[in-house]
Design a protein around this motif. Sequence first.
Motif, mmCIF file in Angstrom:
data_model
loop_
_atom_site.group_PDB
_atom_site.id
_atom_site.type_symbol
_atom_site.label_atom_id
_atom_site.label_comp_id
_atom_site.label_asym_id
_atom_site.label_seq_id
_atom_site.Cartn_x
_atom_site.Cartn_y
_atom_site.Cartn_z
ATOM 1 N N LEU A 43 1.806 -2.244 -15.517
ATOM 2 C CA LEU A 43 2.679 -2.222 -14.347
ATOM 3 C C LEU A 43 2.667 -3.636 -13.799
ATOM 4 O O LEU A 43 1.690 -4.067 -13.192
ATOM 5 C CB LEU A 43 2.172 -1.217 -13.290
ATOM 6 N N TRP A 44 3.733 -4.377 -14.070
ATOM 7 C CA TRP A 44 3.771 -5.805 -13.771
ATOM 8 C C TRP A 44 3.482 -6.077 -12.307
ATOM 9 O O TRP A 44 4.061 -5.474 -11.407
ATOM 10 C CB TRP A 44 5.130 -6.387 -14.168
ATOM 11 N N GLY A 45 2.544 -6.973 -12.101
ATOM 12 C CA GLY A 45 2.159 -7.341 -10.745
ATOM 13 C C GLY A 45 1.204 -6.361 -10.093
ATOM 14 O O GLY A 45 0.758 -6.583 -8.959
ATOM 15 N N VAL A 46 0.880 -5.256 -10.804
ATOM 16 C CA VAL A 46 -0.002 -4.236 -10.233
ATOM 17 C C VAL A 46 -1.275 -4.099 -11.063
ATOM 18 O O VAL A 46 -2.384 -4.293 -10.574
ATOM 19 C CB VAL A 46 0.715 -2.871 -10.128
ATOM 20 N N GLY A 47 -1.114 -3.760 -12.354
ATOM 21 C CA GLY A 47 -2.296 -3.596 -13.191
ATOM 22 C C GLY A 47 -2.009 -2.785 -14.436
ATOM 23 O O GLY A 47 -0.896 -2.796 -14.964
ATOM 24 N N TYR A 48 -3.005 -2.040 -14.887
ATOM 25 C CA TYR A 48 -2.904 -1.284 -16.132
ATOM 26 C C TYR A 48 -3.304 0.169 -15.896
ATOM 27 O O TYR A 48 -4.079 0.484 -14.998
ATOM 28 C CB TYR A 48 -3.840 -1.888 -17.194
ATOM 29 N N LYS A 49 -2.762 1.038 -16.741
ATOM 30 C CA LYS A 49 -3.164 2.447 -16.679
ATOM 31 C C LYS A 49 -3.139 3.042 -18.079
ATOM 32 O O LYS A 49 -2.434 2.571 -18.974
ATOM 33 C CB LYS A 49 -2.253 3.249 -15.755
ATOM 34 N N TRP A 50 -3.938 4.081 -18.252
ATOM 35 C CA TRP A 50 -3.977 4.829 -19.495
ATOM 36 C C TRP A 50 -2.928 5.940 -19.427
ATOM 37 O O TRP A 50 -2.879 6.682 -18.453
ATOM 38 C CB TRP A 50 -5.358 5.437 -19.707
ATOM 39 N N GLU A 51 -2.100 6.032 -20.452
ATOM 40 C CA GLU A 51 -1.022 7.018 -20.463
ATOM 41 C C GLU A 51 -1.587 8.420 -20.670
ATOM 42 O O GLU A 51 -2.483 8.619 -21.484
ATOM 43 C CB GLU A 51 -0.022 6.705 -21.556
ATOM 44 N N ARG A 52 -1.049 9.358 -19.929
ATOM 45 C CA ARG A 52 -1.491 10.755 -20.050
ATOM 46 C C ARG A 52 -0.973 11.399 -21.332
ATOM 47 O O ARG A 52 -1.560 12.333 -21.856
ATOM 48 C CB ARG A 52 -0.986 11.585 -18.863
ATOM 49 N N SER A 53 0.173 10.934 -21.815
ATOM 50 C CA SER A 53 0.796 11.544 -22.979
ATOM 51 C C SER A 53 -0.002 11.250 -24.228
ATOM 52 O O SER A 53 -0.902 10.420 -24.247
ATOM 53 C CB SER A 53 2.232 11.049 -23.166
ATOM 54 N N GLY B 45 -21.266 7.916 -28.694
ATOM 55 C CA GLY B 45 -21.400 7.005 -29.822
ATOM 56 C C GLY B 45 -20.726 5.669 -29.614
ATOM 57 O O GLY B 45 -20.887 4.765 -30.424
ATOM 58 N N ARG B 46 -19.955 5.547 -28.516
ATOM 59 C CA ARG B 46 -19.234 4.319 -28.182
ATOM 60 C C ARG B 46 -18.362 3.860 -29.364
ATOM 61 O O ARG B 46 -18.400 2.723 -29.796
ATOM 62 C CB ARG B 46 -20.207 3.210 -27.754
ATOM 63 N N GLU B 47 -17.556 4.804 -29.848
ATOM 64 C CA GLU B 47 -16.627 4.496 -30.923
ATOM 65 C C GLU B 47 -15.253 5.050 -30.595
ATOM 66 O O GLU B 47 -15.132 6.100 -29.953
ATOM 67 C CB GLU B 47 -17.095 5.095 -32.250
ATOM 68 N N VAL B 48 -14.230 4.337 -31.061
ATOM 69 C CA VAL B 48 -12.851 4.795 -30.943
ATOM 70 C C VAL B 48 -12.330 5.046 -32.351
ATOM 71 O O VAL B 48 -12.468 4.193 -33.240
ATOM 72 C CB VAL B 48 -11.975 3.762 -30.218
ATOM 73 N N HIS B 49 -11.745 6.224 -32.557
ATOM 74 C CA HIS B 49 -11.176 6.577 -33.857
ATOM 75 C C HIS B 49 -9.679 6.818 -33.688
ATOM 76 O O HIS B 49 -9.252 7.479 -32.736
ATOM 77 C CB HIS B 49 -11.813 7.857 -34.395
ATOM 78 N N LEU C 210 -13.199 12.336 -25.844
ATOM 79 C CA LEU C 210 -11.844 12.351 -25.291
ATOM 80 C C LEU C 210 -10.833 12.295 -26.423
ATOM 81 O O LEU C 210 -11.019 11.550 -27.399
ATOM 82 C CB LEU C 210 -11.631 11.153 -24.362
ATOM 83 N N ARG C 211 -9.771 13.074 -26.321
ATOM 84 C CA ARG C 211 -8.738 13.092 -27.358
ATOM 85 C C ARG C 211 -7.370 12.808 -26.735
ATOM 86 O O ARG C 211 -7.000 13.417 -25.735
ATOM 87 C CB ARG C 211 -8.695 14.449 -28.061
ATOM 88 N N TYR C 212 -6.657 11.899 -27.346
ATOM 89 C CA TYR C 212 -5.284 11.581 -26.952
ATOM 90 C C TYR C 212 -4.467 11.453 -28.226
ATOM 91 O O TYR C 212 -4.435 10.393 -28.860
ATOM 92 C CB TYR C 212 -5.220 10.284 -26.143
ATOM 93 N N GLY C 213 -3.838 12.553 -28.647
ATOM 94 C CA GLY C 213 -3.082 12.533 -29.884
ATOM 95 C C GLY C 213 -3.992 12.249 -31.063
ATOM 96 O O GLY C 213 -5.005 12.922 -31.267
ATOM 97 N N VAL C 214 -3.653 11.224 -31.836
ATOM 98 C CA VAL C 214 -4.460 10.877 -33.017
ATOM 99 C C VAL C 214 -5.646 9.996 -32.648
ATOM 100 O O VAL C 214 -6.423 9.610 -33.515
ATOM 101 C CB VAL C 214 -3.595 10.165 -34.078
ATOM 102 N N LEU C 215 -5.782 9.671 -31.356
ATOM 103 C CA LEU C 215 -6.871 8.811 -30.913
ATOM 104 C C LEU C 215 -8.004 9.660 -30.350
ATOM 105 O O LEU C 215 -7.765 10.576 -29.555
ATOM 106 C CB LEU C 215 -6.379 7.815 -29.864
#
Length: 231
Positions: A219-229, A143-147, A132-137
């Motif tokens: 999202l306060w009081g709701v949870g978390y999400k991964w940004e699409r950008s 391999g269970r690694e994040v770069h 998975l690629r998100y910008g520089v991430l």
Amino acid sequence: MREKILIVDDEADIVSLIEQAMTAEGYEVQTASEGTQALESLSPAPDLIILDVMMPGMNGFELCQMIRDEVDCPILFVSARQAEADRIQGLSIGGDDYITKPFSLRELKARVAAHLRGSRRIRESSAERSLLRYGVLRIDLKGREVHVNQRVVPLTAKEFDIVEMLALHPGQVFSKEQIYDRIWGLEASGDASTVTEHIKKIRAKLGSHDQNGSYISTLWGVGYKWERSDG
């Protein structure tokens, strides 16, 4: 790197004919005249095998059954046996195609090319799903690694599991309870508050490599999400 084709047939004239045709198409070609020799030619694994049925000793059906669990490349039977039962047997034991002799070289080349295209699409699709690629991430799921910026971010197993869960569903909001149940399991003895601490640590680690990136939103009081950008 050229794709490798293994031709297994005891008829020298047929082998020579196919070898010349495949070499002209730009493939690397290896040949074997019987089953034992073919077994010795499986390392490195070929990208496609053209296999005769009637050979001395081990026949093509027996060889296919023996190697199918070891190689996942397409196997094309080329045989003088034209009965429907033979074609069905060849396909049912792991063959991907069955061409009867005499055959057209143009058709054989077309079928080989089609099967190799299919294999490439499967490999590329699998590689894309595992990365998975998100910008520089970049997240390497296998391999269970994040770069980030080509540097490994040292995440714990649970931190990686959270990143994987969110990144596989960008834009979808997950509550702390949903994340906890998915990552820790329903039988875990802790509570969902540990998710908040793990999210903080993940953000800190990602931020140390990319100060401008914002990958996980709250999202306060709701949870978390991964940004699409791209962040």
